[in-house]
Design an enzyme around this catalytic site. Structure first.
Site, PDB file in Angstrom:
ATOM      1  N   GLY A   1      21.065  46.345  24.101  1.00 40.52           N
ATOM      2  CA  GLY A   1      20.715  47.679  24.571  1.00 40.52           C
ATOM      3  C   GLY A   1      21.492  48.080  25.815  1.00 40.52           C
ATOM      4  O   GLY A   1      21.964  49.219  25.933  1.00 40.52           O
ATOM      5  N   THR A   2      21.641  47.162  26.745  1.00 37.57           N
ATOM      6  CA  THR A   2      22.339  47.475  27.995  1.00 37.57           C
ATOM      7  C   THR A   2      23.783  47.876  27.722  1.00 37.57           C
ATOM      8  O   THR A   2      24.270  48.892  28.242  1.00 37.57           O
ATOM      9  CB  THR A   2      22.295  46.258  28.945  1.00 37.57           C
ATOM     10  OG1 THR A   2      20.930  45.971  29.244  1.00 37.57           O
ATOM     11  CG2 THR A   2      23.056  46.516  30.232  1.00 37.57           C
TER      12      THR A   2
ATOM     13  N   ASN B   1      10.188  52.644  28.359  1.00 33.96           N
ATOM     14  CA  ASN B   1       9.784  51.247  28.431  1.00 33.96           C
ATOM     15  C   ASN B   1       8.669  50.995  29.433  1.00 33.96           C
ATOM     16  O   ASN B   1       7.836  50.130  29.237  1.00 33.96           O
ATOM     17  CB  ASN B   1      10.996  50.362  28.756  1.00 33.96           C
ATOM     18  CG  ASN B   1      11.800  50.863  29.929  1.00 33.96           C
ATOM     19  OD1 ASN B   1      12.290  51.995  29.933  1.00 33.96           O
ATOM     20  ND2 ASN B   1      11.935  50.042  30.949  1.00 33.96           N
TER      21      ASN B   1
ATOM     22  N   GLN C   1      13.347  51.008  22.801  1.00 33.60           N
ATOM     23  CA  GLN C   1      11.915  50.788  22.534  1.00 33.60           C
ATOM     24  C   GLN C   1      11.493  51.484  21.242  1.00 33.60           C
ATOM     25  O   GLN C   1      10.661  50.975  20.490  1.00 33.60           O
ATOM     26  CB  GLN C   1      11.063  51.317  23.695  1.00 33.60           C
ATOM     27  CG  GLN C   1      11.208  50.550  24.995  1.00 33.60           C
ATOM     28  CD  GLN C   1      10.550  49.182  24.963  1.00 33.60           C
ATOM     29  OE1 GLN C   1       9.575  48.946  24.258  1.00 33.60           O
ATOM     30  NE2 GLN C   1      11.096  48.256  25.733  1.00 33.60           N
TER      31      GLN C   1
ATOM     32  N   HIS D   1      16.396  42.492  20.180  1.00 26.98           N
ATOM     33  CA  HIS D   1      15.317  41.579  20.593  1.00 26.98           C
ATOM     34  C   HIS D   1      14.018  42.304  20.903  1.00 26.98           C
ATOM     35  O   HIS D   1      12.993  41.665  21.132  1.00 26.98           O
ATOM     36  CB  HIS D   1      15.758  40.671  21.746  1.00 26.98           C
ATOM     37  CG  HIS D   1      15.836  41.310  23.090  1.00 26.98           C
ATOM     38  ND1 HIS D   1      14.821  41.194  24.018  1.00 26.98           N
ATOM     39  CD2 HIS D   1      16.808  42.043  23.683  1.00 26.98           C
ATOM     40  CE1 HIS D   1      15.191  41.827  25.126  1.00 26.98           C
ATOM     41  NE2 HIS D   1      16.378  42.359  24.940  1.00 26.98           N
TER      42      HIS D   1
ATOM     43  N   THR E   1      35.157  39.391  19.336  1.00 27.28           N
ATOM     44  CA  THR E   1      34.770  38.809  18.047  1.00 27.28           C
ATOM     45  C   THR E   1      33.320  39.128  17.747  1.00 27.28           C
ATOM     46  O   THR E   1      32.443  38.957  18.608  1.00 27.28           O
ATOM     47  CB  THR E   1      35.007  37.289  18.072  1.00 27.28           C
ATOM     48  OG1 THR E   1      36.395  37.062  18.299  1.00 27.28           O
ATOM     49  CG2 THR E   1      34.589  36.630  16.767  1.00 27.28           C
TER      50      THR E   1
ATOM     51  N   CYS F   1      10.444  42.793  41.818  1.00 23.07           N
ATOM     52  CA  CYS F   1      10.279  42.023  43.042  1.00 23.07           C
ATOM     53  C   CYS F   1      11.643  41.538  43.508  1.00 23.07           C
ATOM     54  O   CYS F   1      12.288  40.730  42.860  1.00 23.07           O
ATOM     55  CB  CYS F   1       9.370  40.829  42.781  1.00 23.07           C
ATOM     56  SG  CYS F   1       8.816  40.074  44.295  1.00 23.07           S
TER      57      CYS F   1
END
Ligand SMILES: *Cc1c(COP(=O)(O)O)cnc(C)c1O
Length: 391
Positions: free
Chosen positions: A72-73, A155, A183, A205, A241, A329
């Site tokens: 996704g990124t 998300n 999402q 994923h 590849t 965090c």
């Protein structure tokens, strides 16, 4: 204590055993480079092209409109950078328009395009549910807008944007429209023609496929400059590849997600609605974030007055529940969630969030155990002062 309960499916999902089985031969028997011309390579290539056809028929696009990426990124990066730079080259367009509730893969890429490449970046307004109104887009989009990007299903807060209407605005102005659908693809029907999008990001994923694989839909005729250059794979749009096992796994996982979509939606929505109503009834200082109905079927997100979200997540973890909080965090200093700030939350509230994201794998008794535990954990976290410096 009972075994661990996983309630963080918006962060990642386990690979379905059927998917794993489909992938296995592509790590061993069918290992050749799909770009190689010998017969071994042709077998790998056939597997990739079969997967591409399966995915394209599930999404109502042509196989040539799909570019496989590492997730996704990367899809978001390729969409924003690729479309922005192409628009600058082809029509001198230097303006980028995004929502303020994007995943960092979009928002930080847009900021990078502004800071490093000198694009002008503007943010569309959102309502208190994080939704973008088509009328606002119609007002702000310009002839020199290089690309517009609005997240499909959020998300952090689960809200679902009116992508088809937003896309229609951009289409009528001739401006490329991207949506981060990472999402959404796990839970919603995806018809890329009906959605009026030019660019759509996927990541496997999030729908029980493997990590490290995704795709970008690039509508035929959409100008896109490659951001990763090399051997010219994916029709010169993304070199490297191809990850054959993961591509085969992604096709299998998307097929399963879409085949079982309606059954799973019924099941998770019932659990989610039960969860939301009990949390709001039993915890007086809880507020639901995101849209109450136009939201992902598996997604519940809250803020709790005077609770440190990171502490809450840590305490729930000790009790055996894996959830998440939107505040990242950073070396002891939590940063309030940018998404929640954009909805108008105070910095304190933007540090007090909890996200519970379910899947078809969750059982009703797991949700009840969670709900039996949560009020006590919240009140423990509330009794300790919020020990952070607010900006
Ligand atoms: C998870 C996620 C991403 C990033 O995808 P990866 O495959 O993990 O790189 C991007 N956008 C949204 C909305 C996500 O939920």
């Amino acid at each position: 204590m009972d075994s661990k309960v996983y309630l963080d499916h918006a962060a990642s999902t386990p690979v379905d055993p059927i998917v794993l089985e489909a992938m296995a031969p592509h790590f061993s028997d069918i290992f050749a480079n799909p770009a190689s011309s010998h017969r071994d390579g042709q077998r790998s290539e056939a597997a990739v092209e079969t997967a591409r056809e399966q995915i394209s028929s599930l999404l109502n696009c042509t196989p040539a409109e799909l570019v496989f990426t590492s997730g996704g990124t990367e899809s978001d990066n390729l969409a924003l950078r690729g479309a922005a730079i192409a628009a600058r080259i082809e029509r001198n367009a230097d303006h980028i328009l995004i929502s303020p509730v994007e995943h960092p893969a979009v928002s930080k890429t847009a900021r990078h395009l502004k800071e490093i490449h000198g694009f002008e970046l503007e943010y569309l307004p959102v309502d208190t549910h994080g939704m973008v109104a088509p009328d606002d887009l119609a007002t702000m989009v310009r002839p020199d807008t290089a690309v517009v990007s609005v997240i499909y299903a959020n998300n952090e807060i689960g809200s679902i944007n009116p992508i088809s209407e937003l896309g229609a605005v951009c289409r009528s102005r001739g401006v490329p429209f991207h949506t981060d659908g990472v999402q959404a693809a796990a839970h919603l029907p995806i018809d890329l023609v009906d959605l009026n999008v030019d660019l759509f990001s996927f990541g496997a994923h999030k729908f029980n496929g493997p990590k490290g694989i995704g795709a970008l839909y690039v509508r035929s005729g959409t100008p896109l400059t490659p951001i990763q250059t090399g051997g010219g794979q994916e029709n010169q749009r993304r070199s490297g590849t191809l990850n054959t096992p993961a591509i085969v796994g992604m096709a299998s996982a998307l097929h399963l997600a879409q085949e079982h979509r309606d059954d799973r939606r019924e099941k998770v929505m019932a659990l989610r609605d039960h969860l939301i109503s009990r949390v709001l009834e039993e915890i007086p200082t809880a507020h639901l974030t995101g849209h109450p109905t136009k939201r992902l079927p598996n997604h519940a997100s809250f803020i709790f007055d005077h609770v440190d979200g990171n502490r809450l997540v840590a305490s729930l973890d000790v009790q055996g529940f894996a959830c998440s909080s939107a505040s990242a965090c950073k070396v002891g200093t939590p940063e309030p969630s940018e998404v929640l700030l954009a909805l108008g939350c105070s910095p304190q509230h933007a540090l007090s969030s909890l996200r519970v994201s379910l899947s078809h794998l969750n059982q009703p008794d797991e949700i009840d155990r969670f709900l039996d535990c949560l009020p006590e954990v919240v009140s423990q976290c509330r009794s300790q002062e919020l020990n952070v410096e607010l900006p």
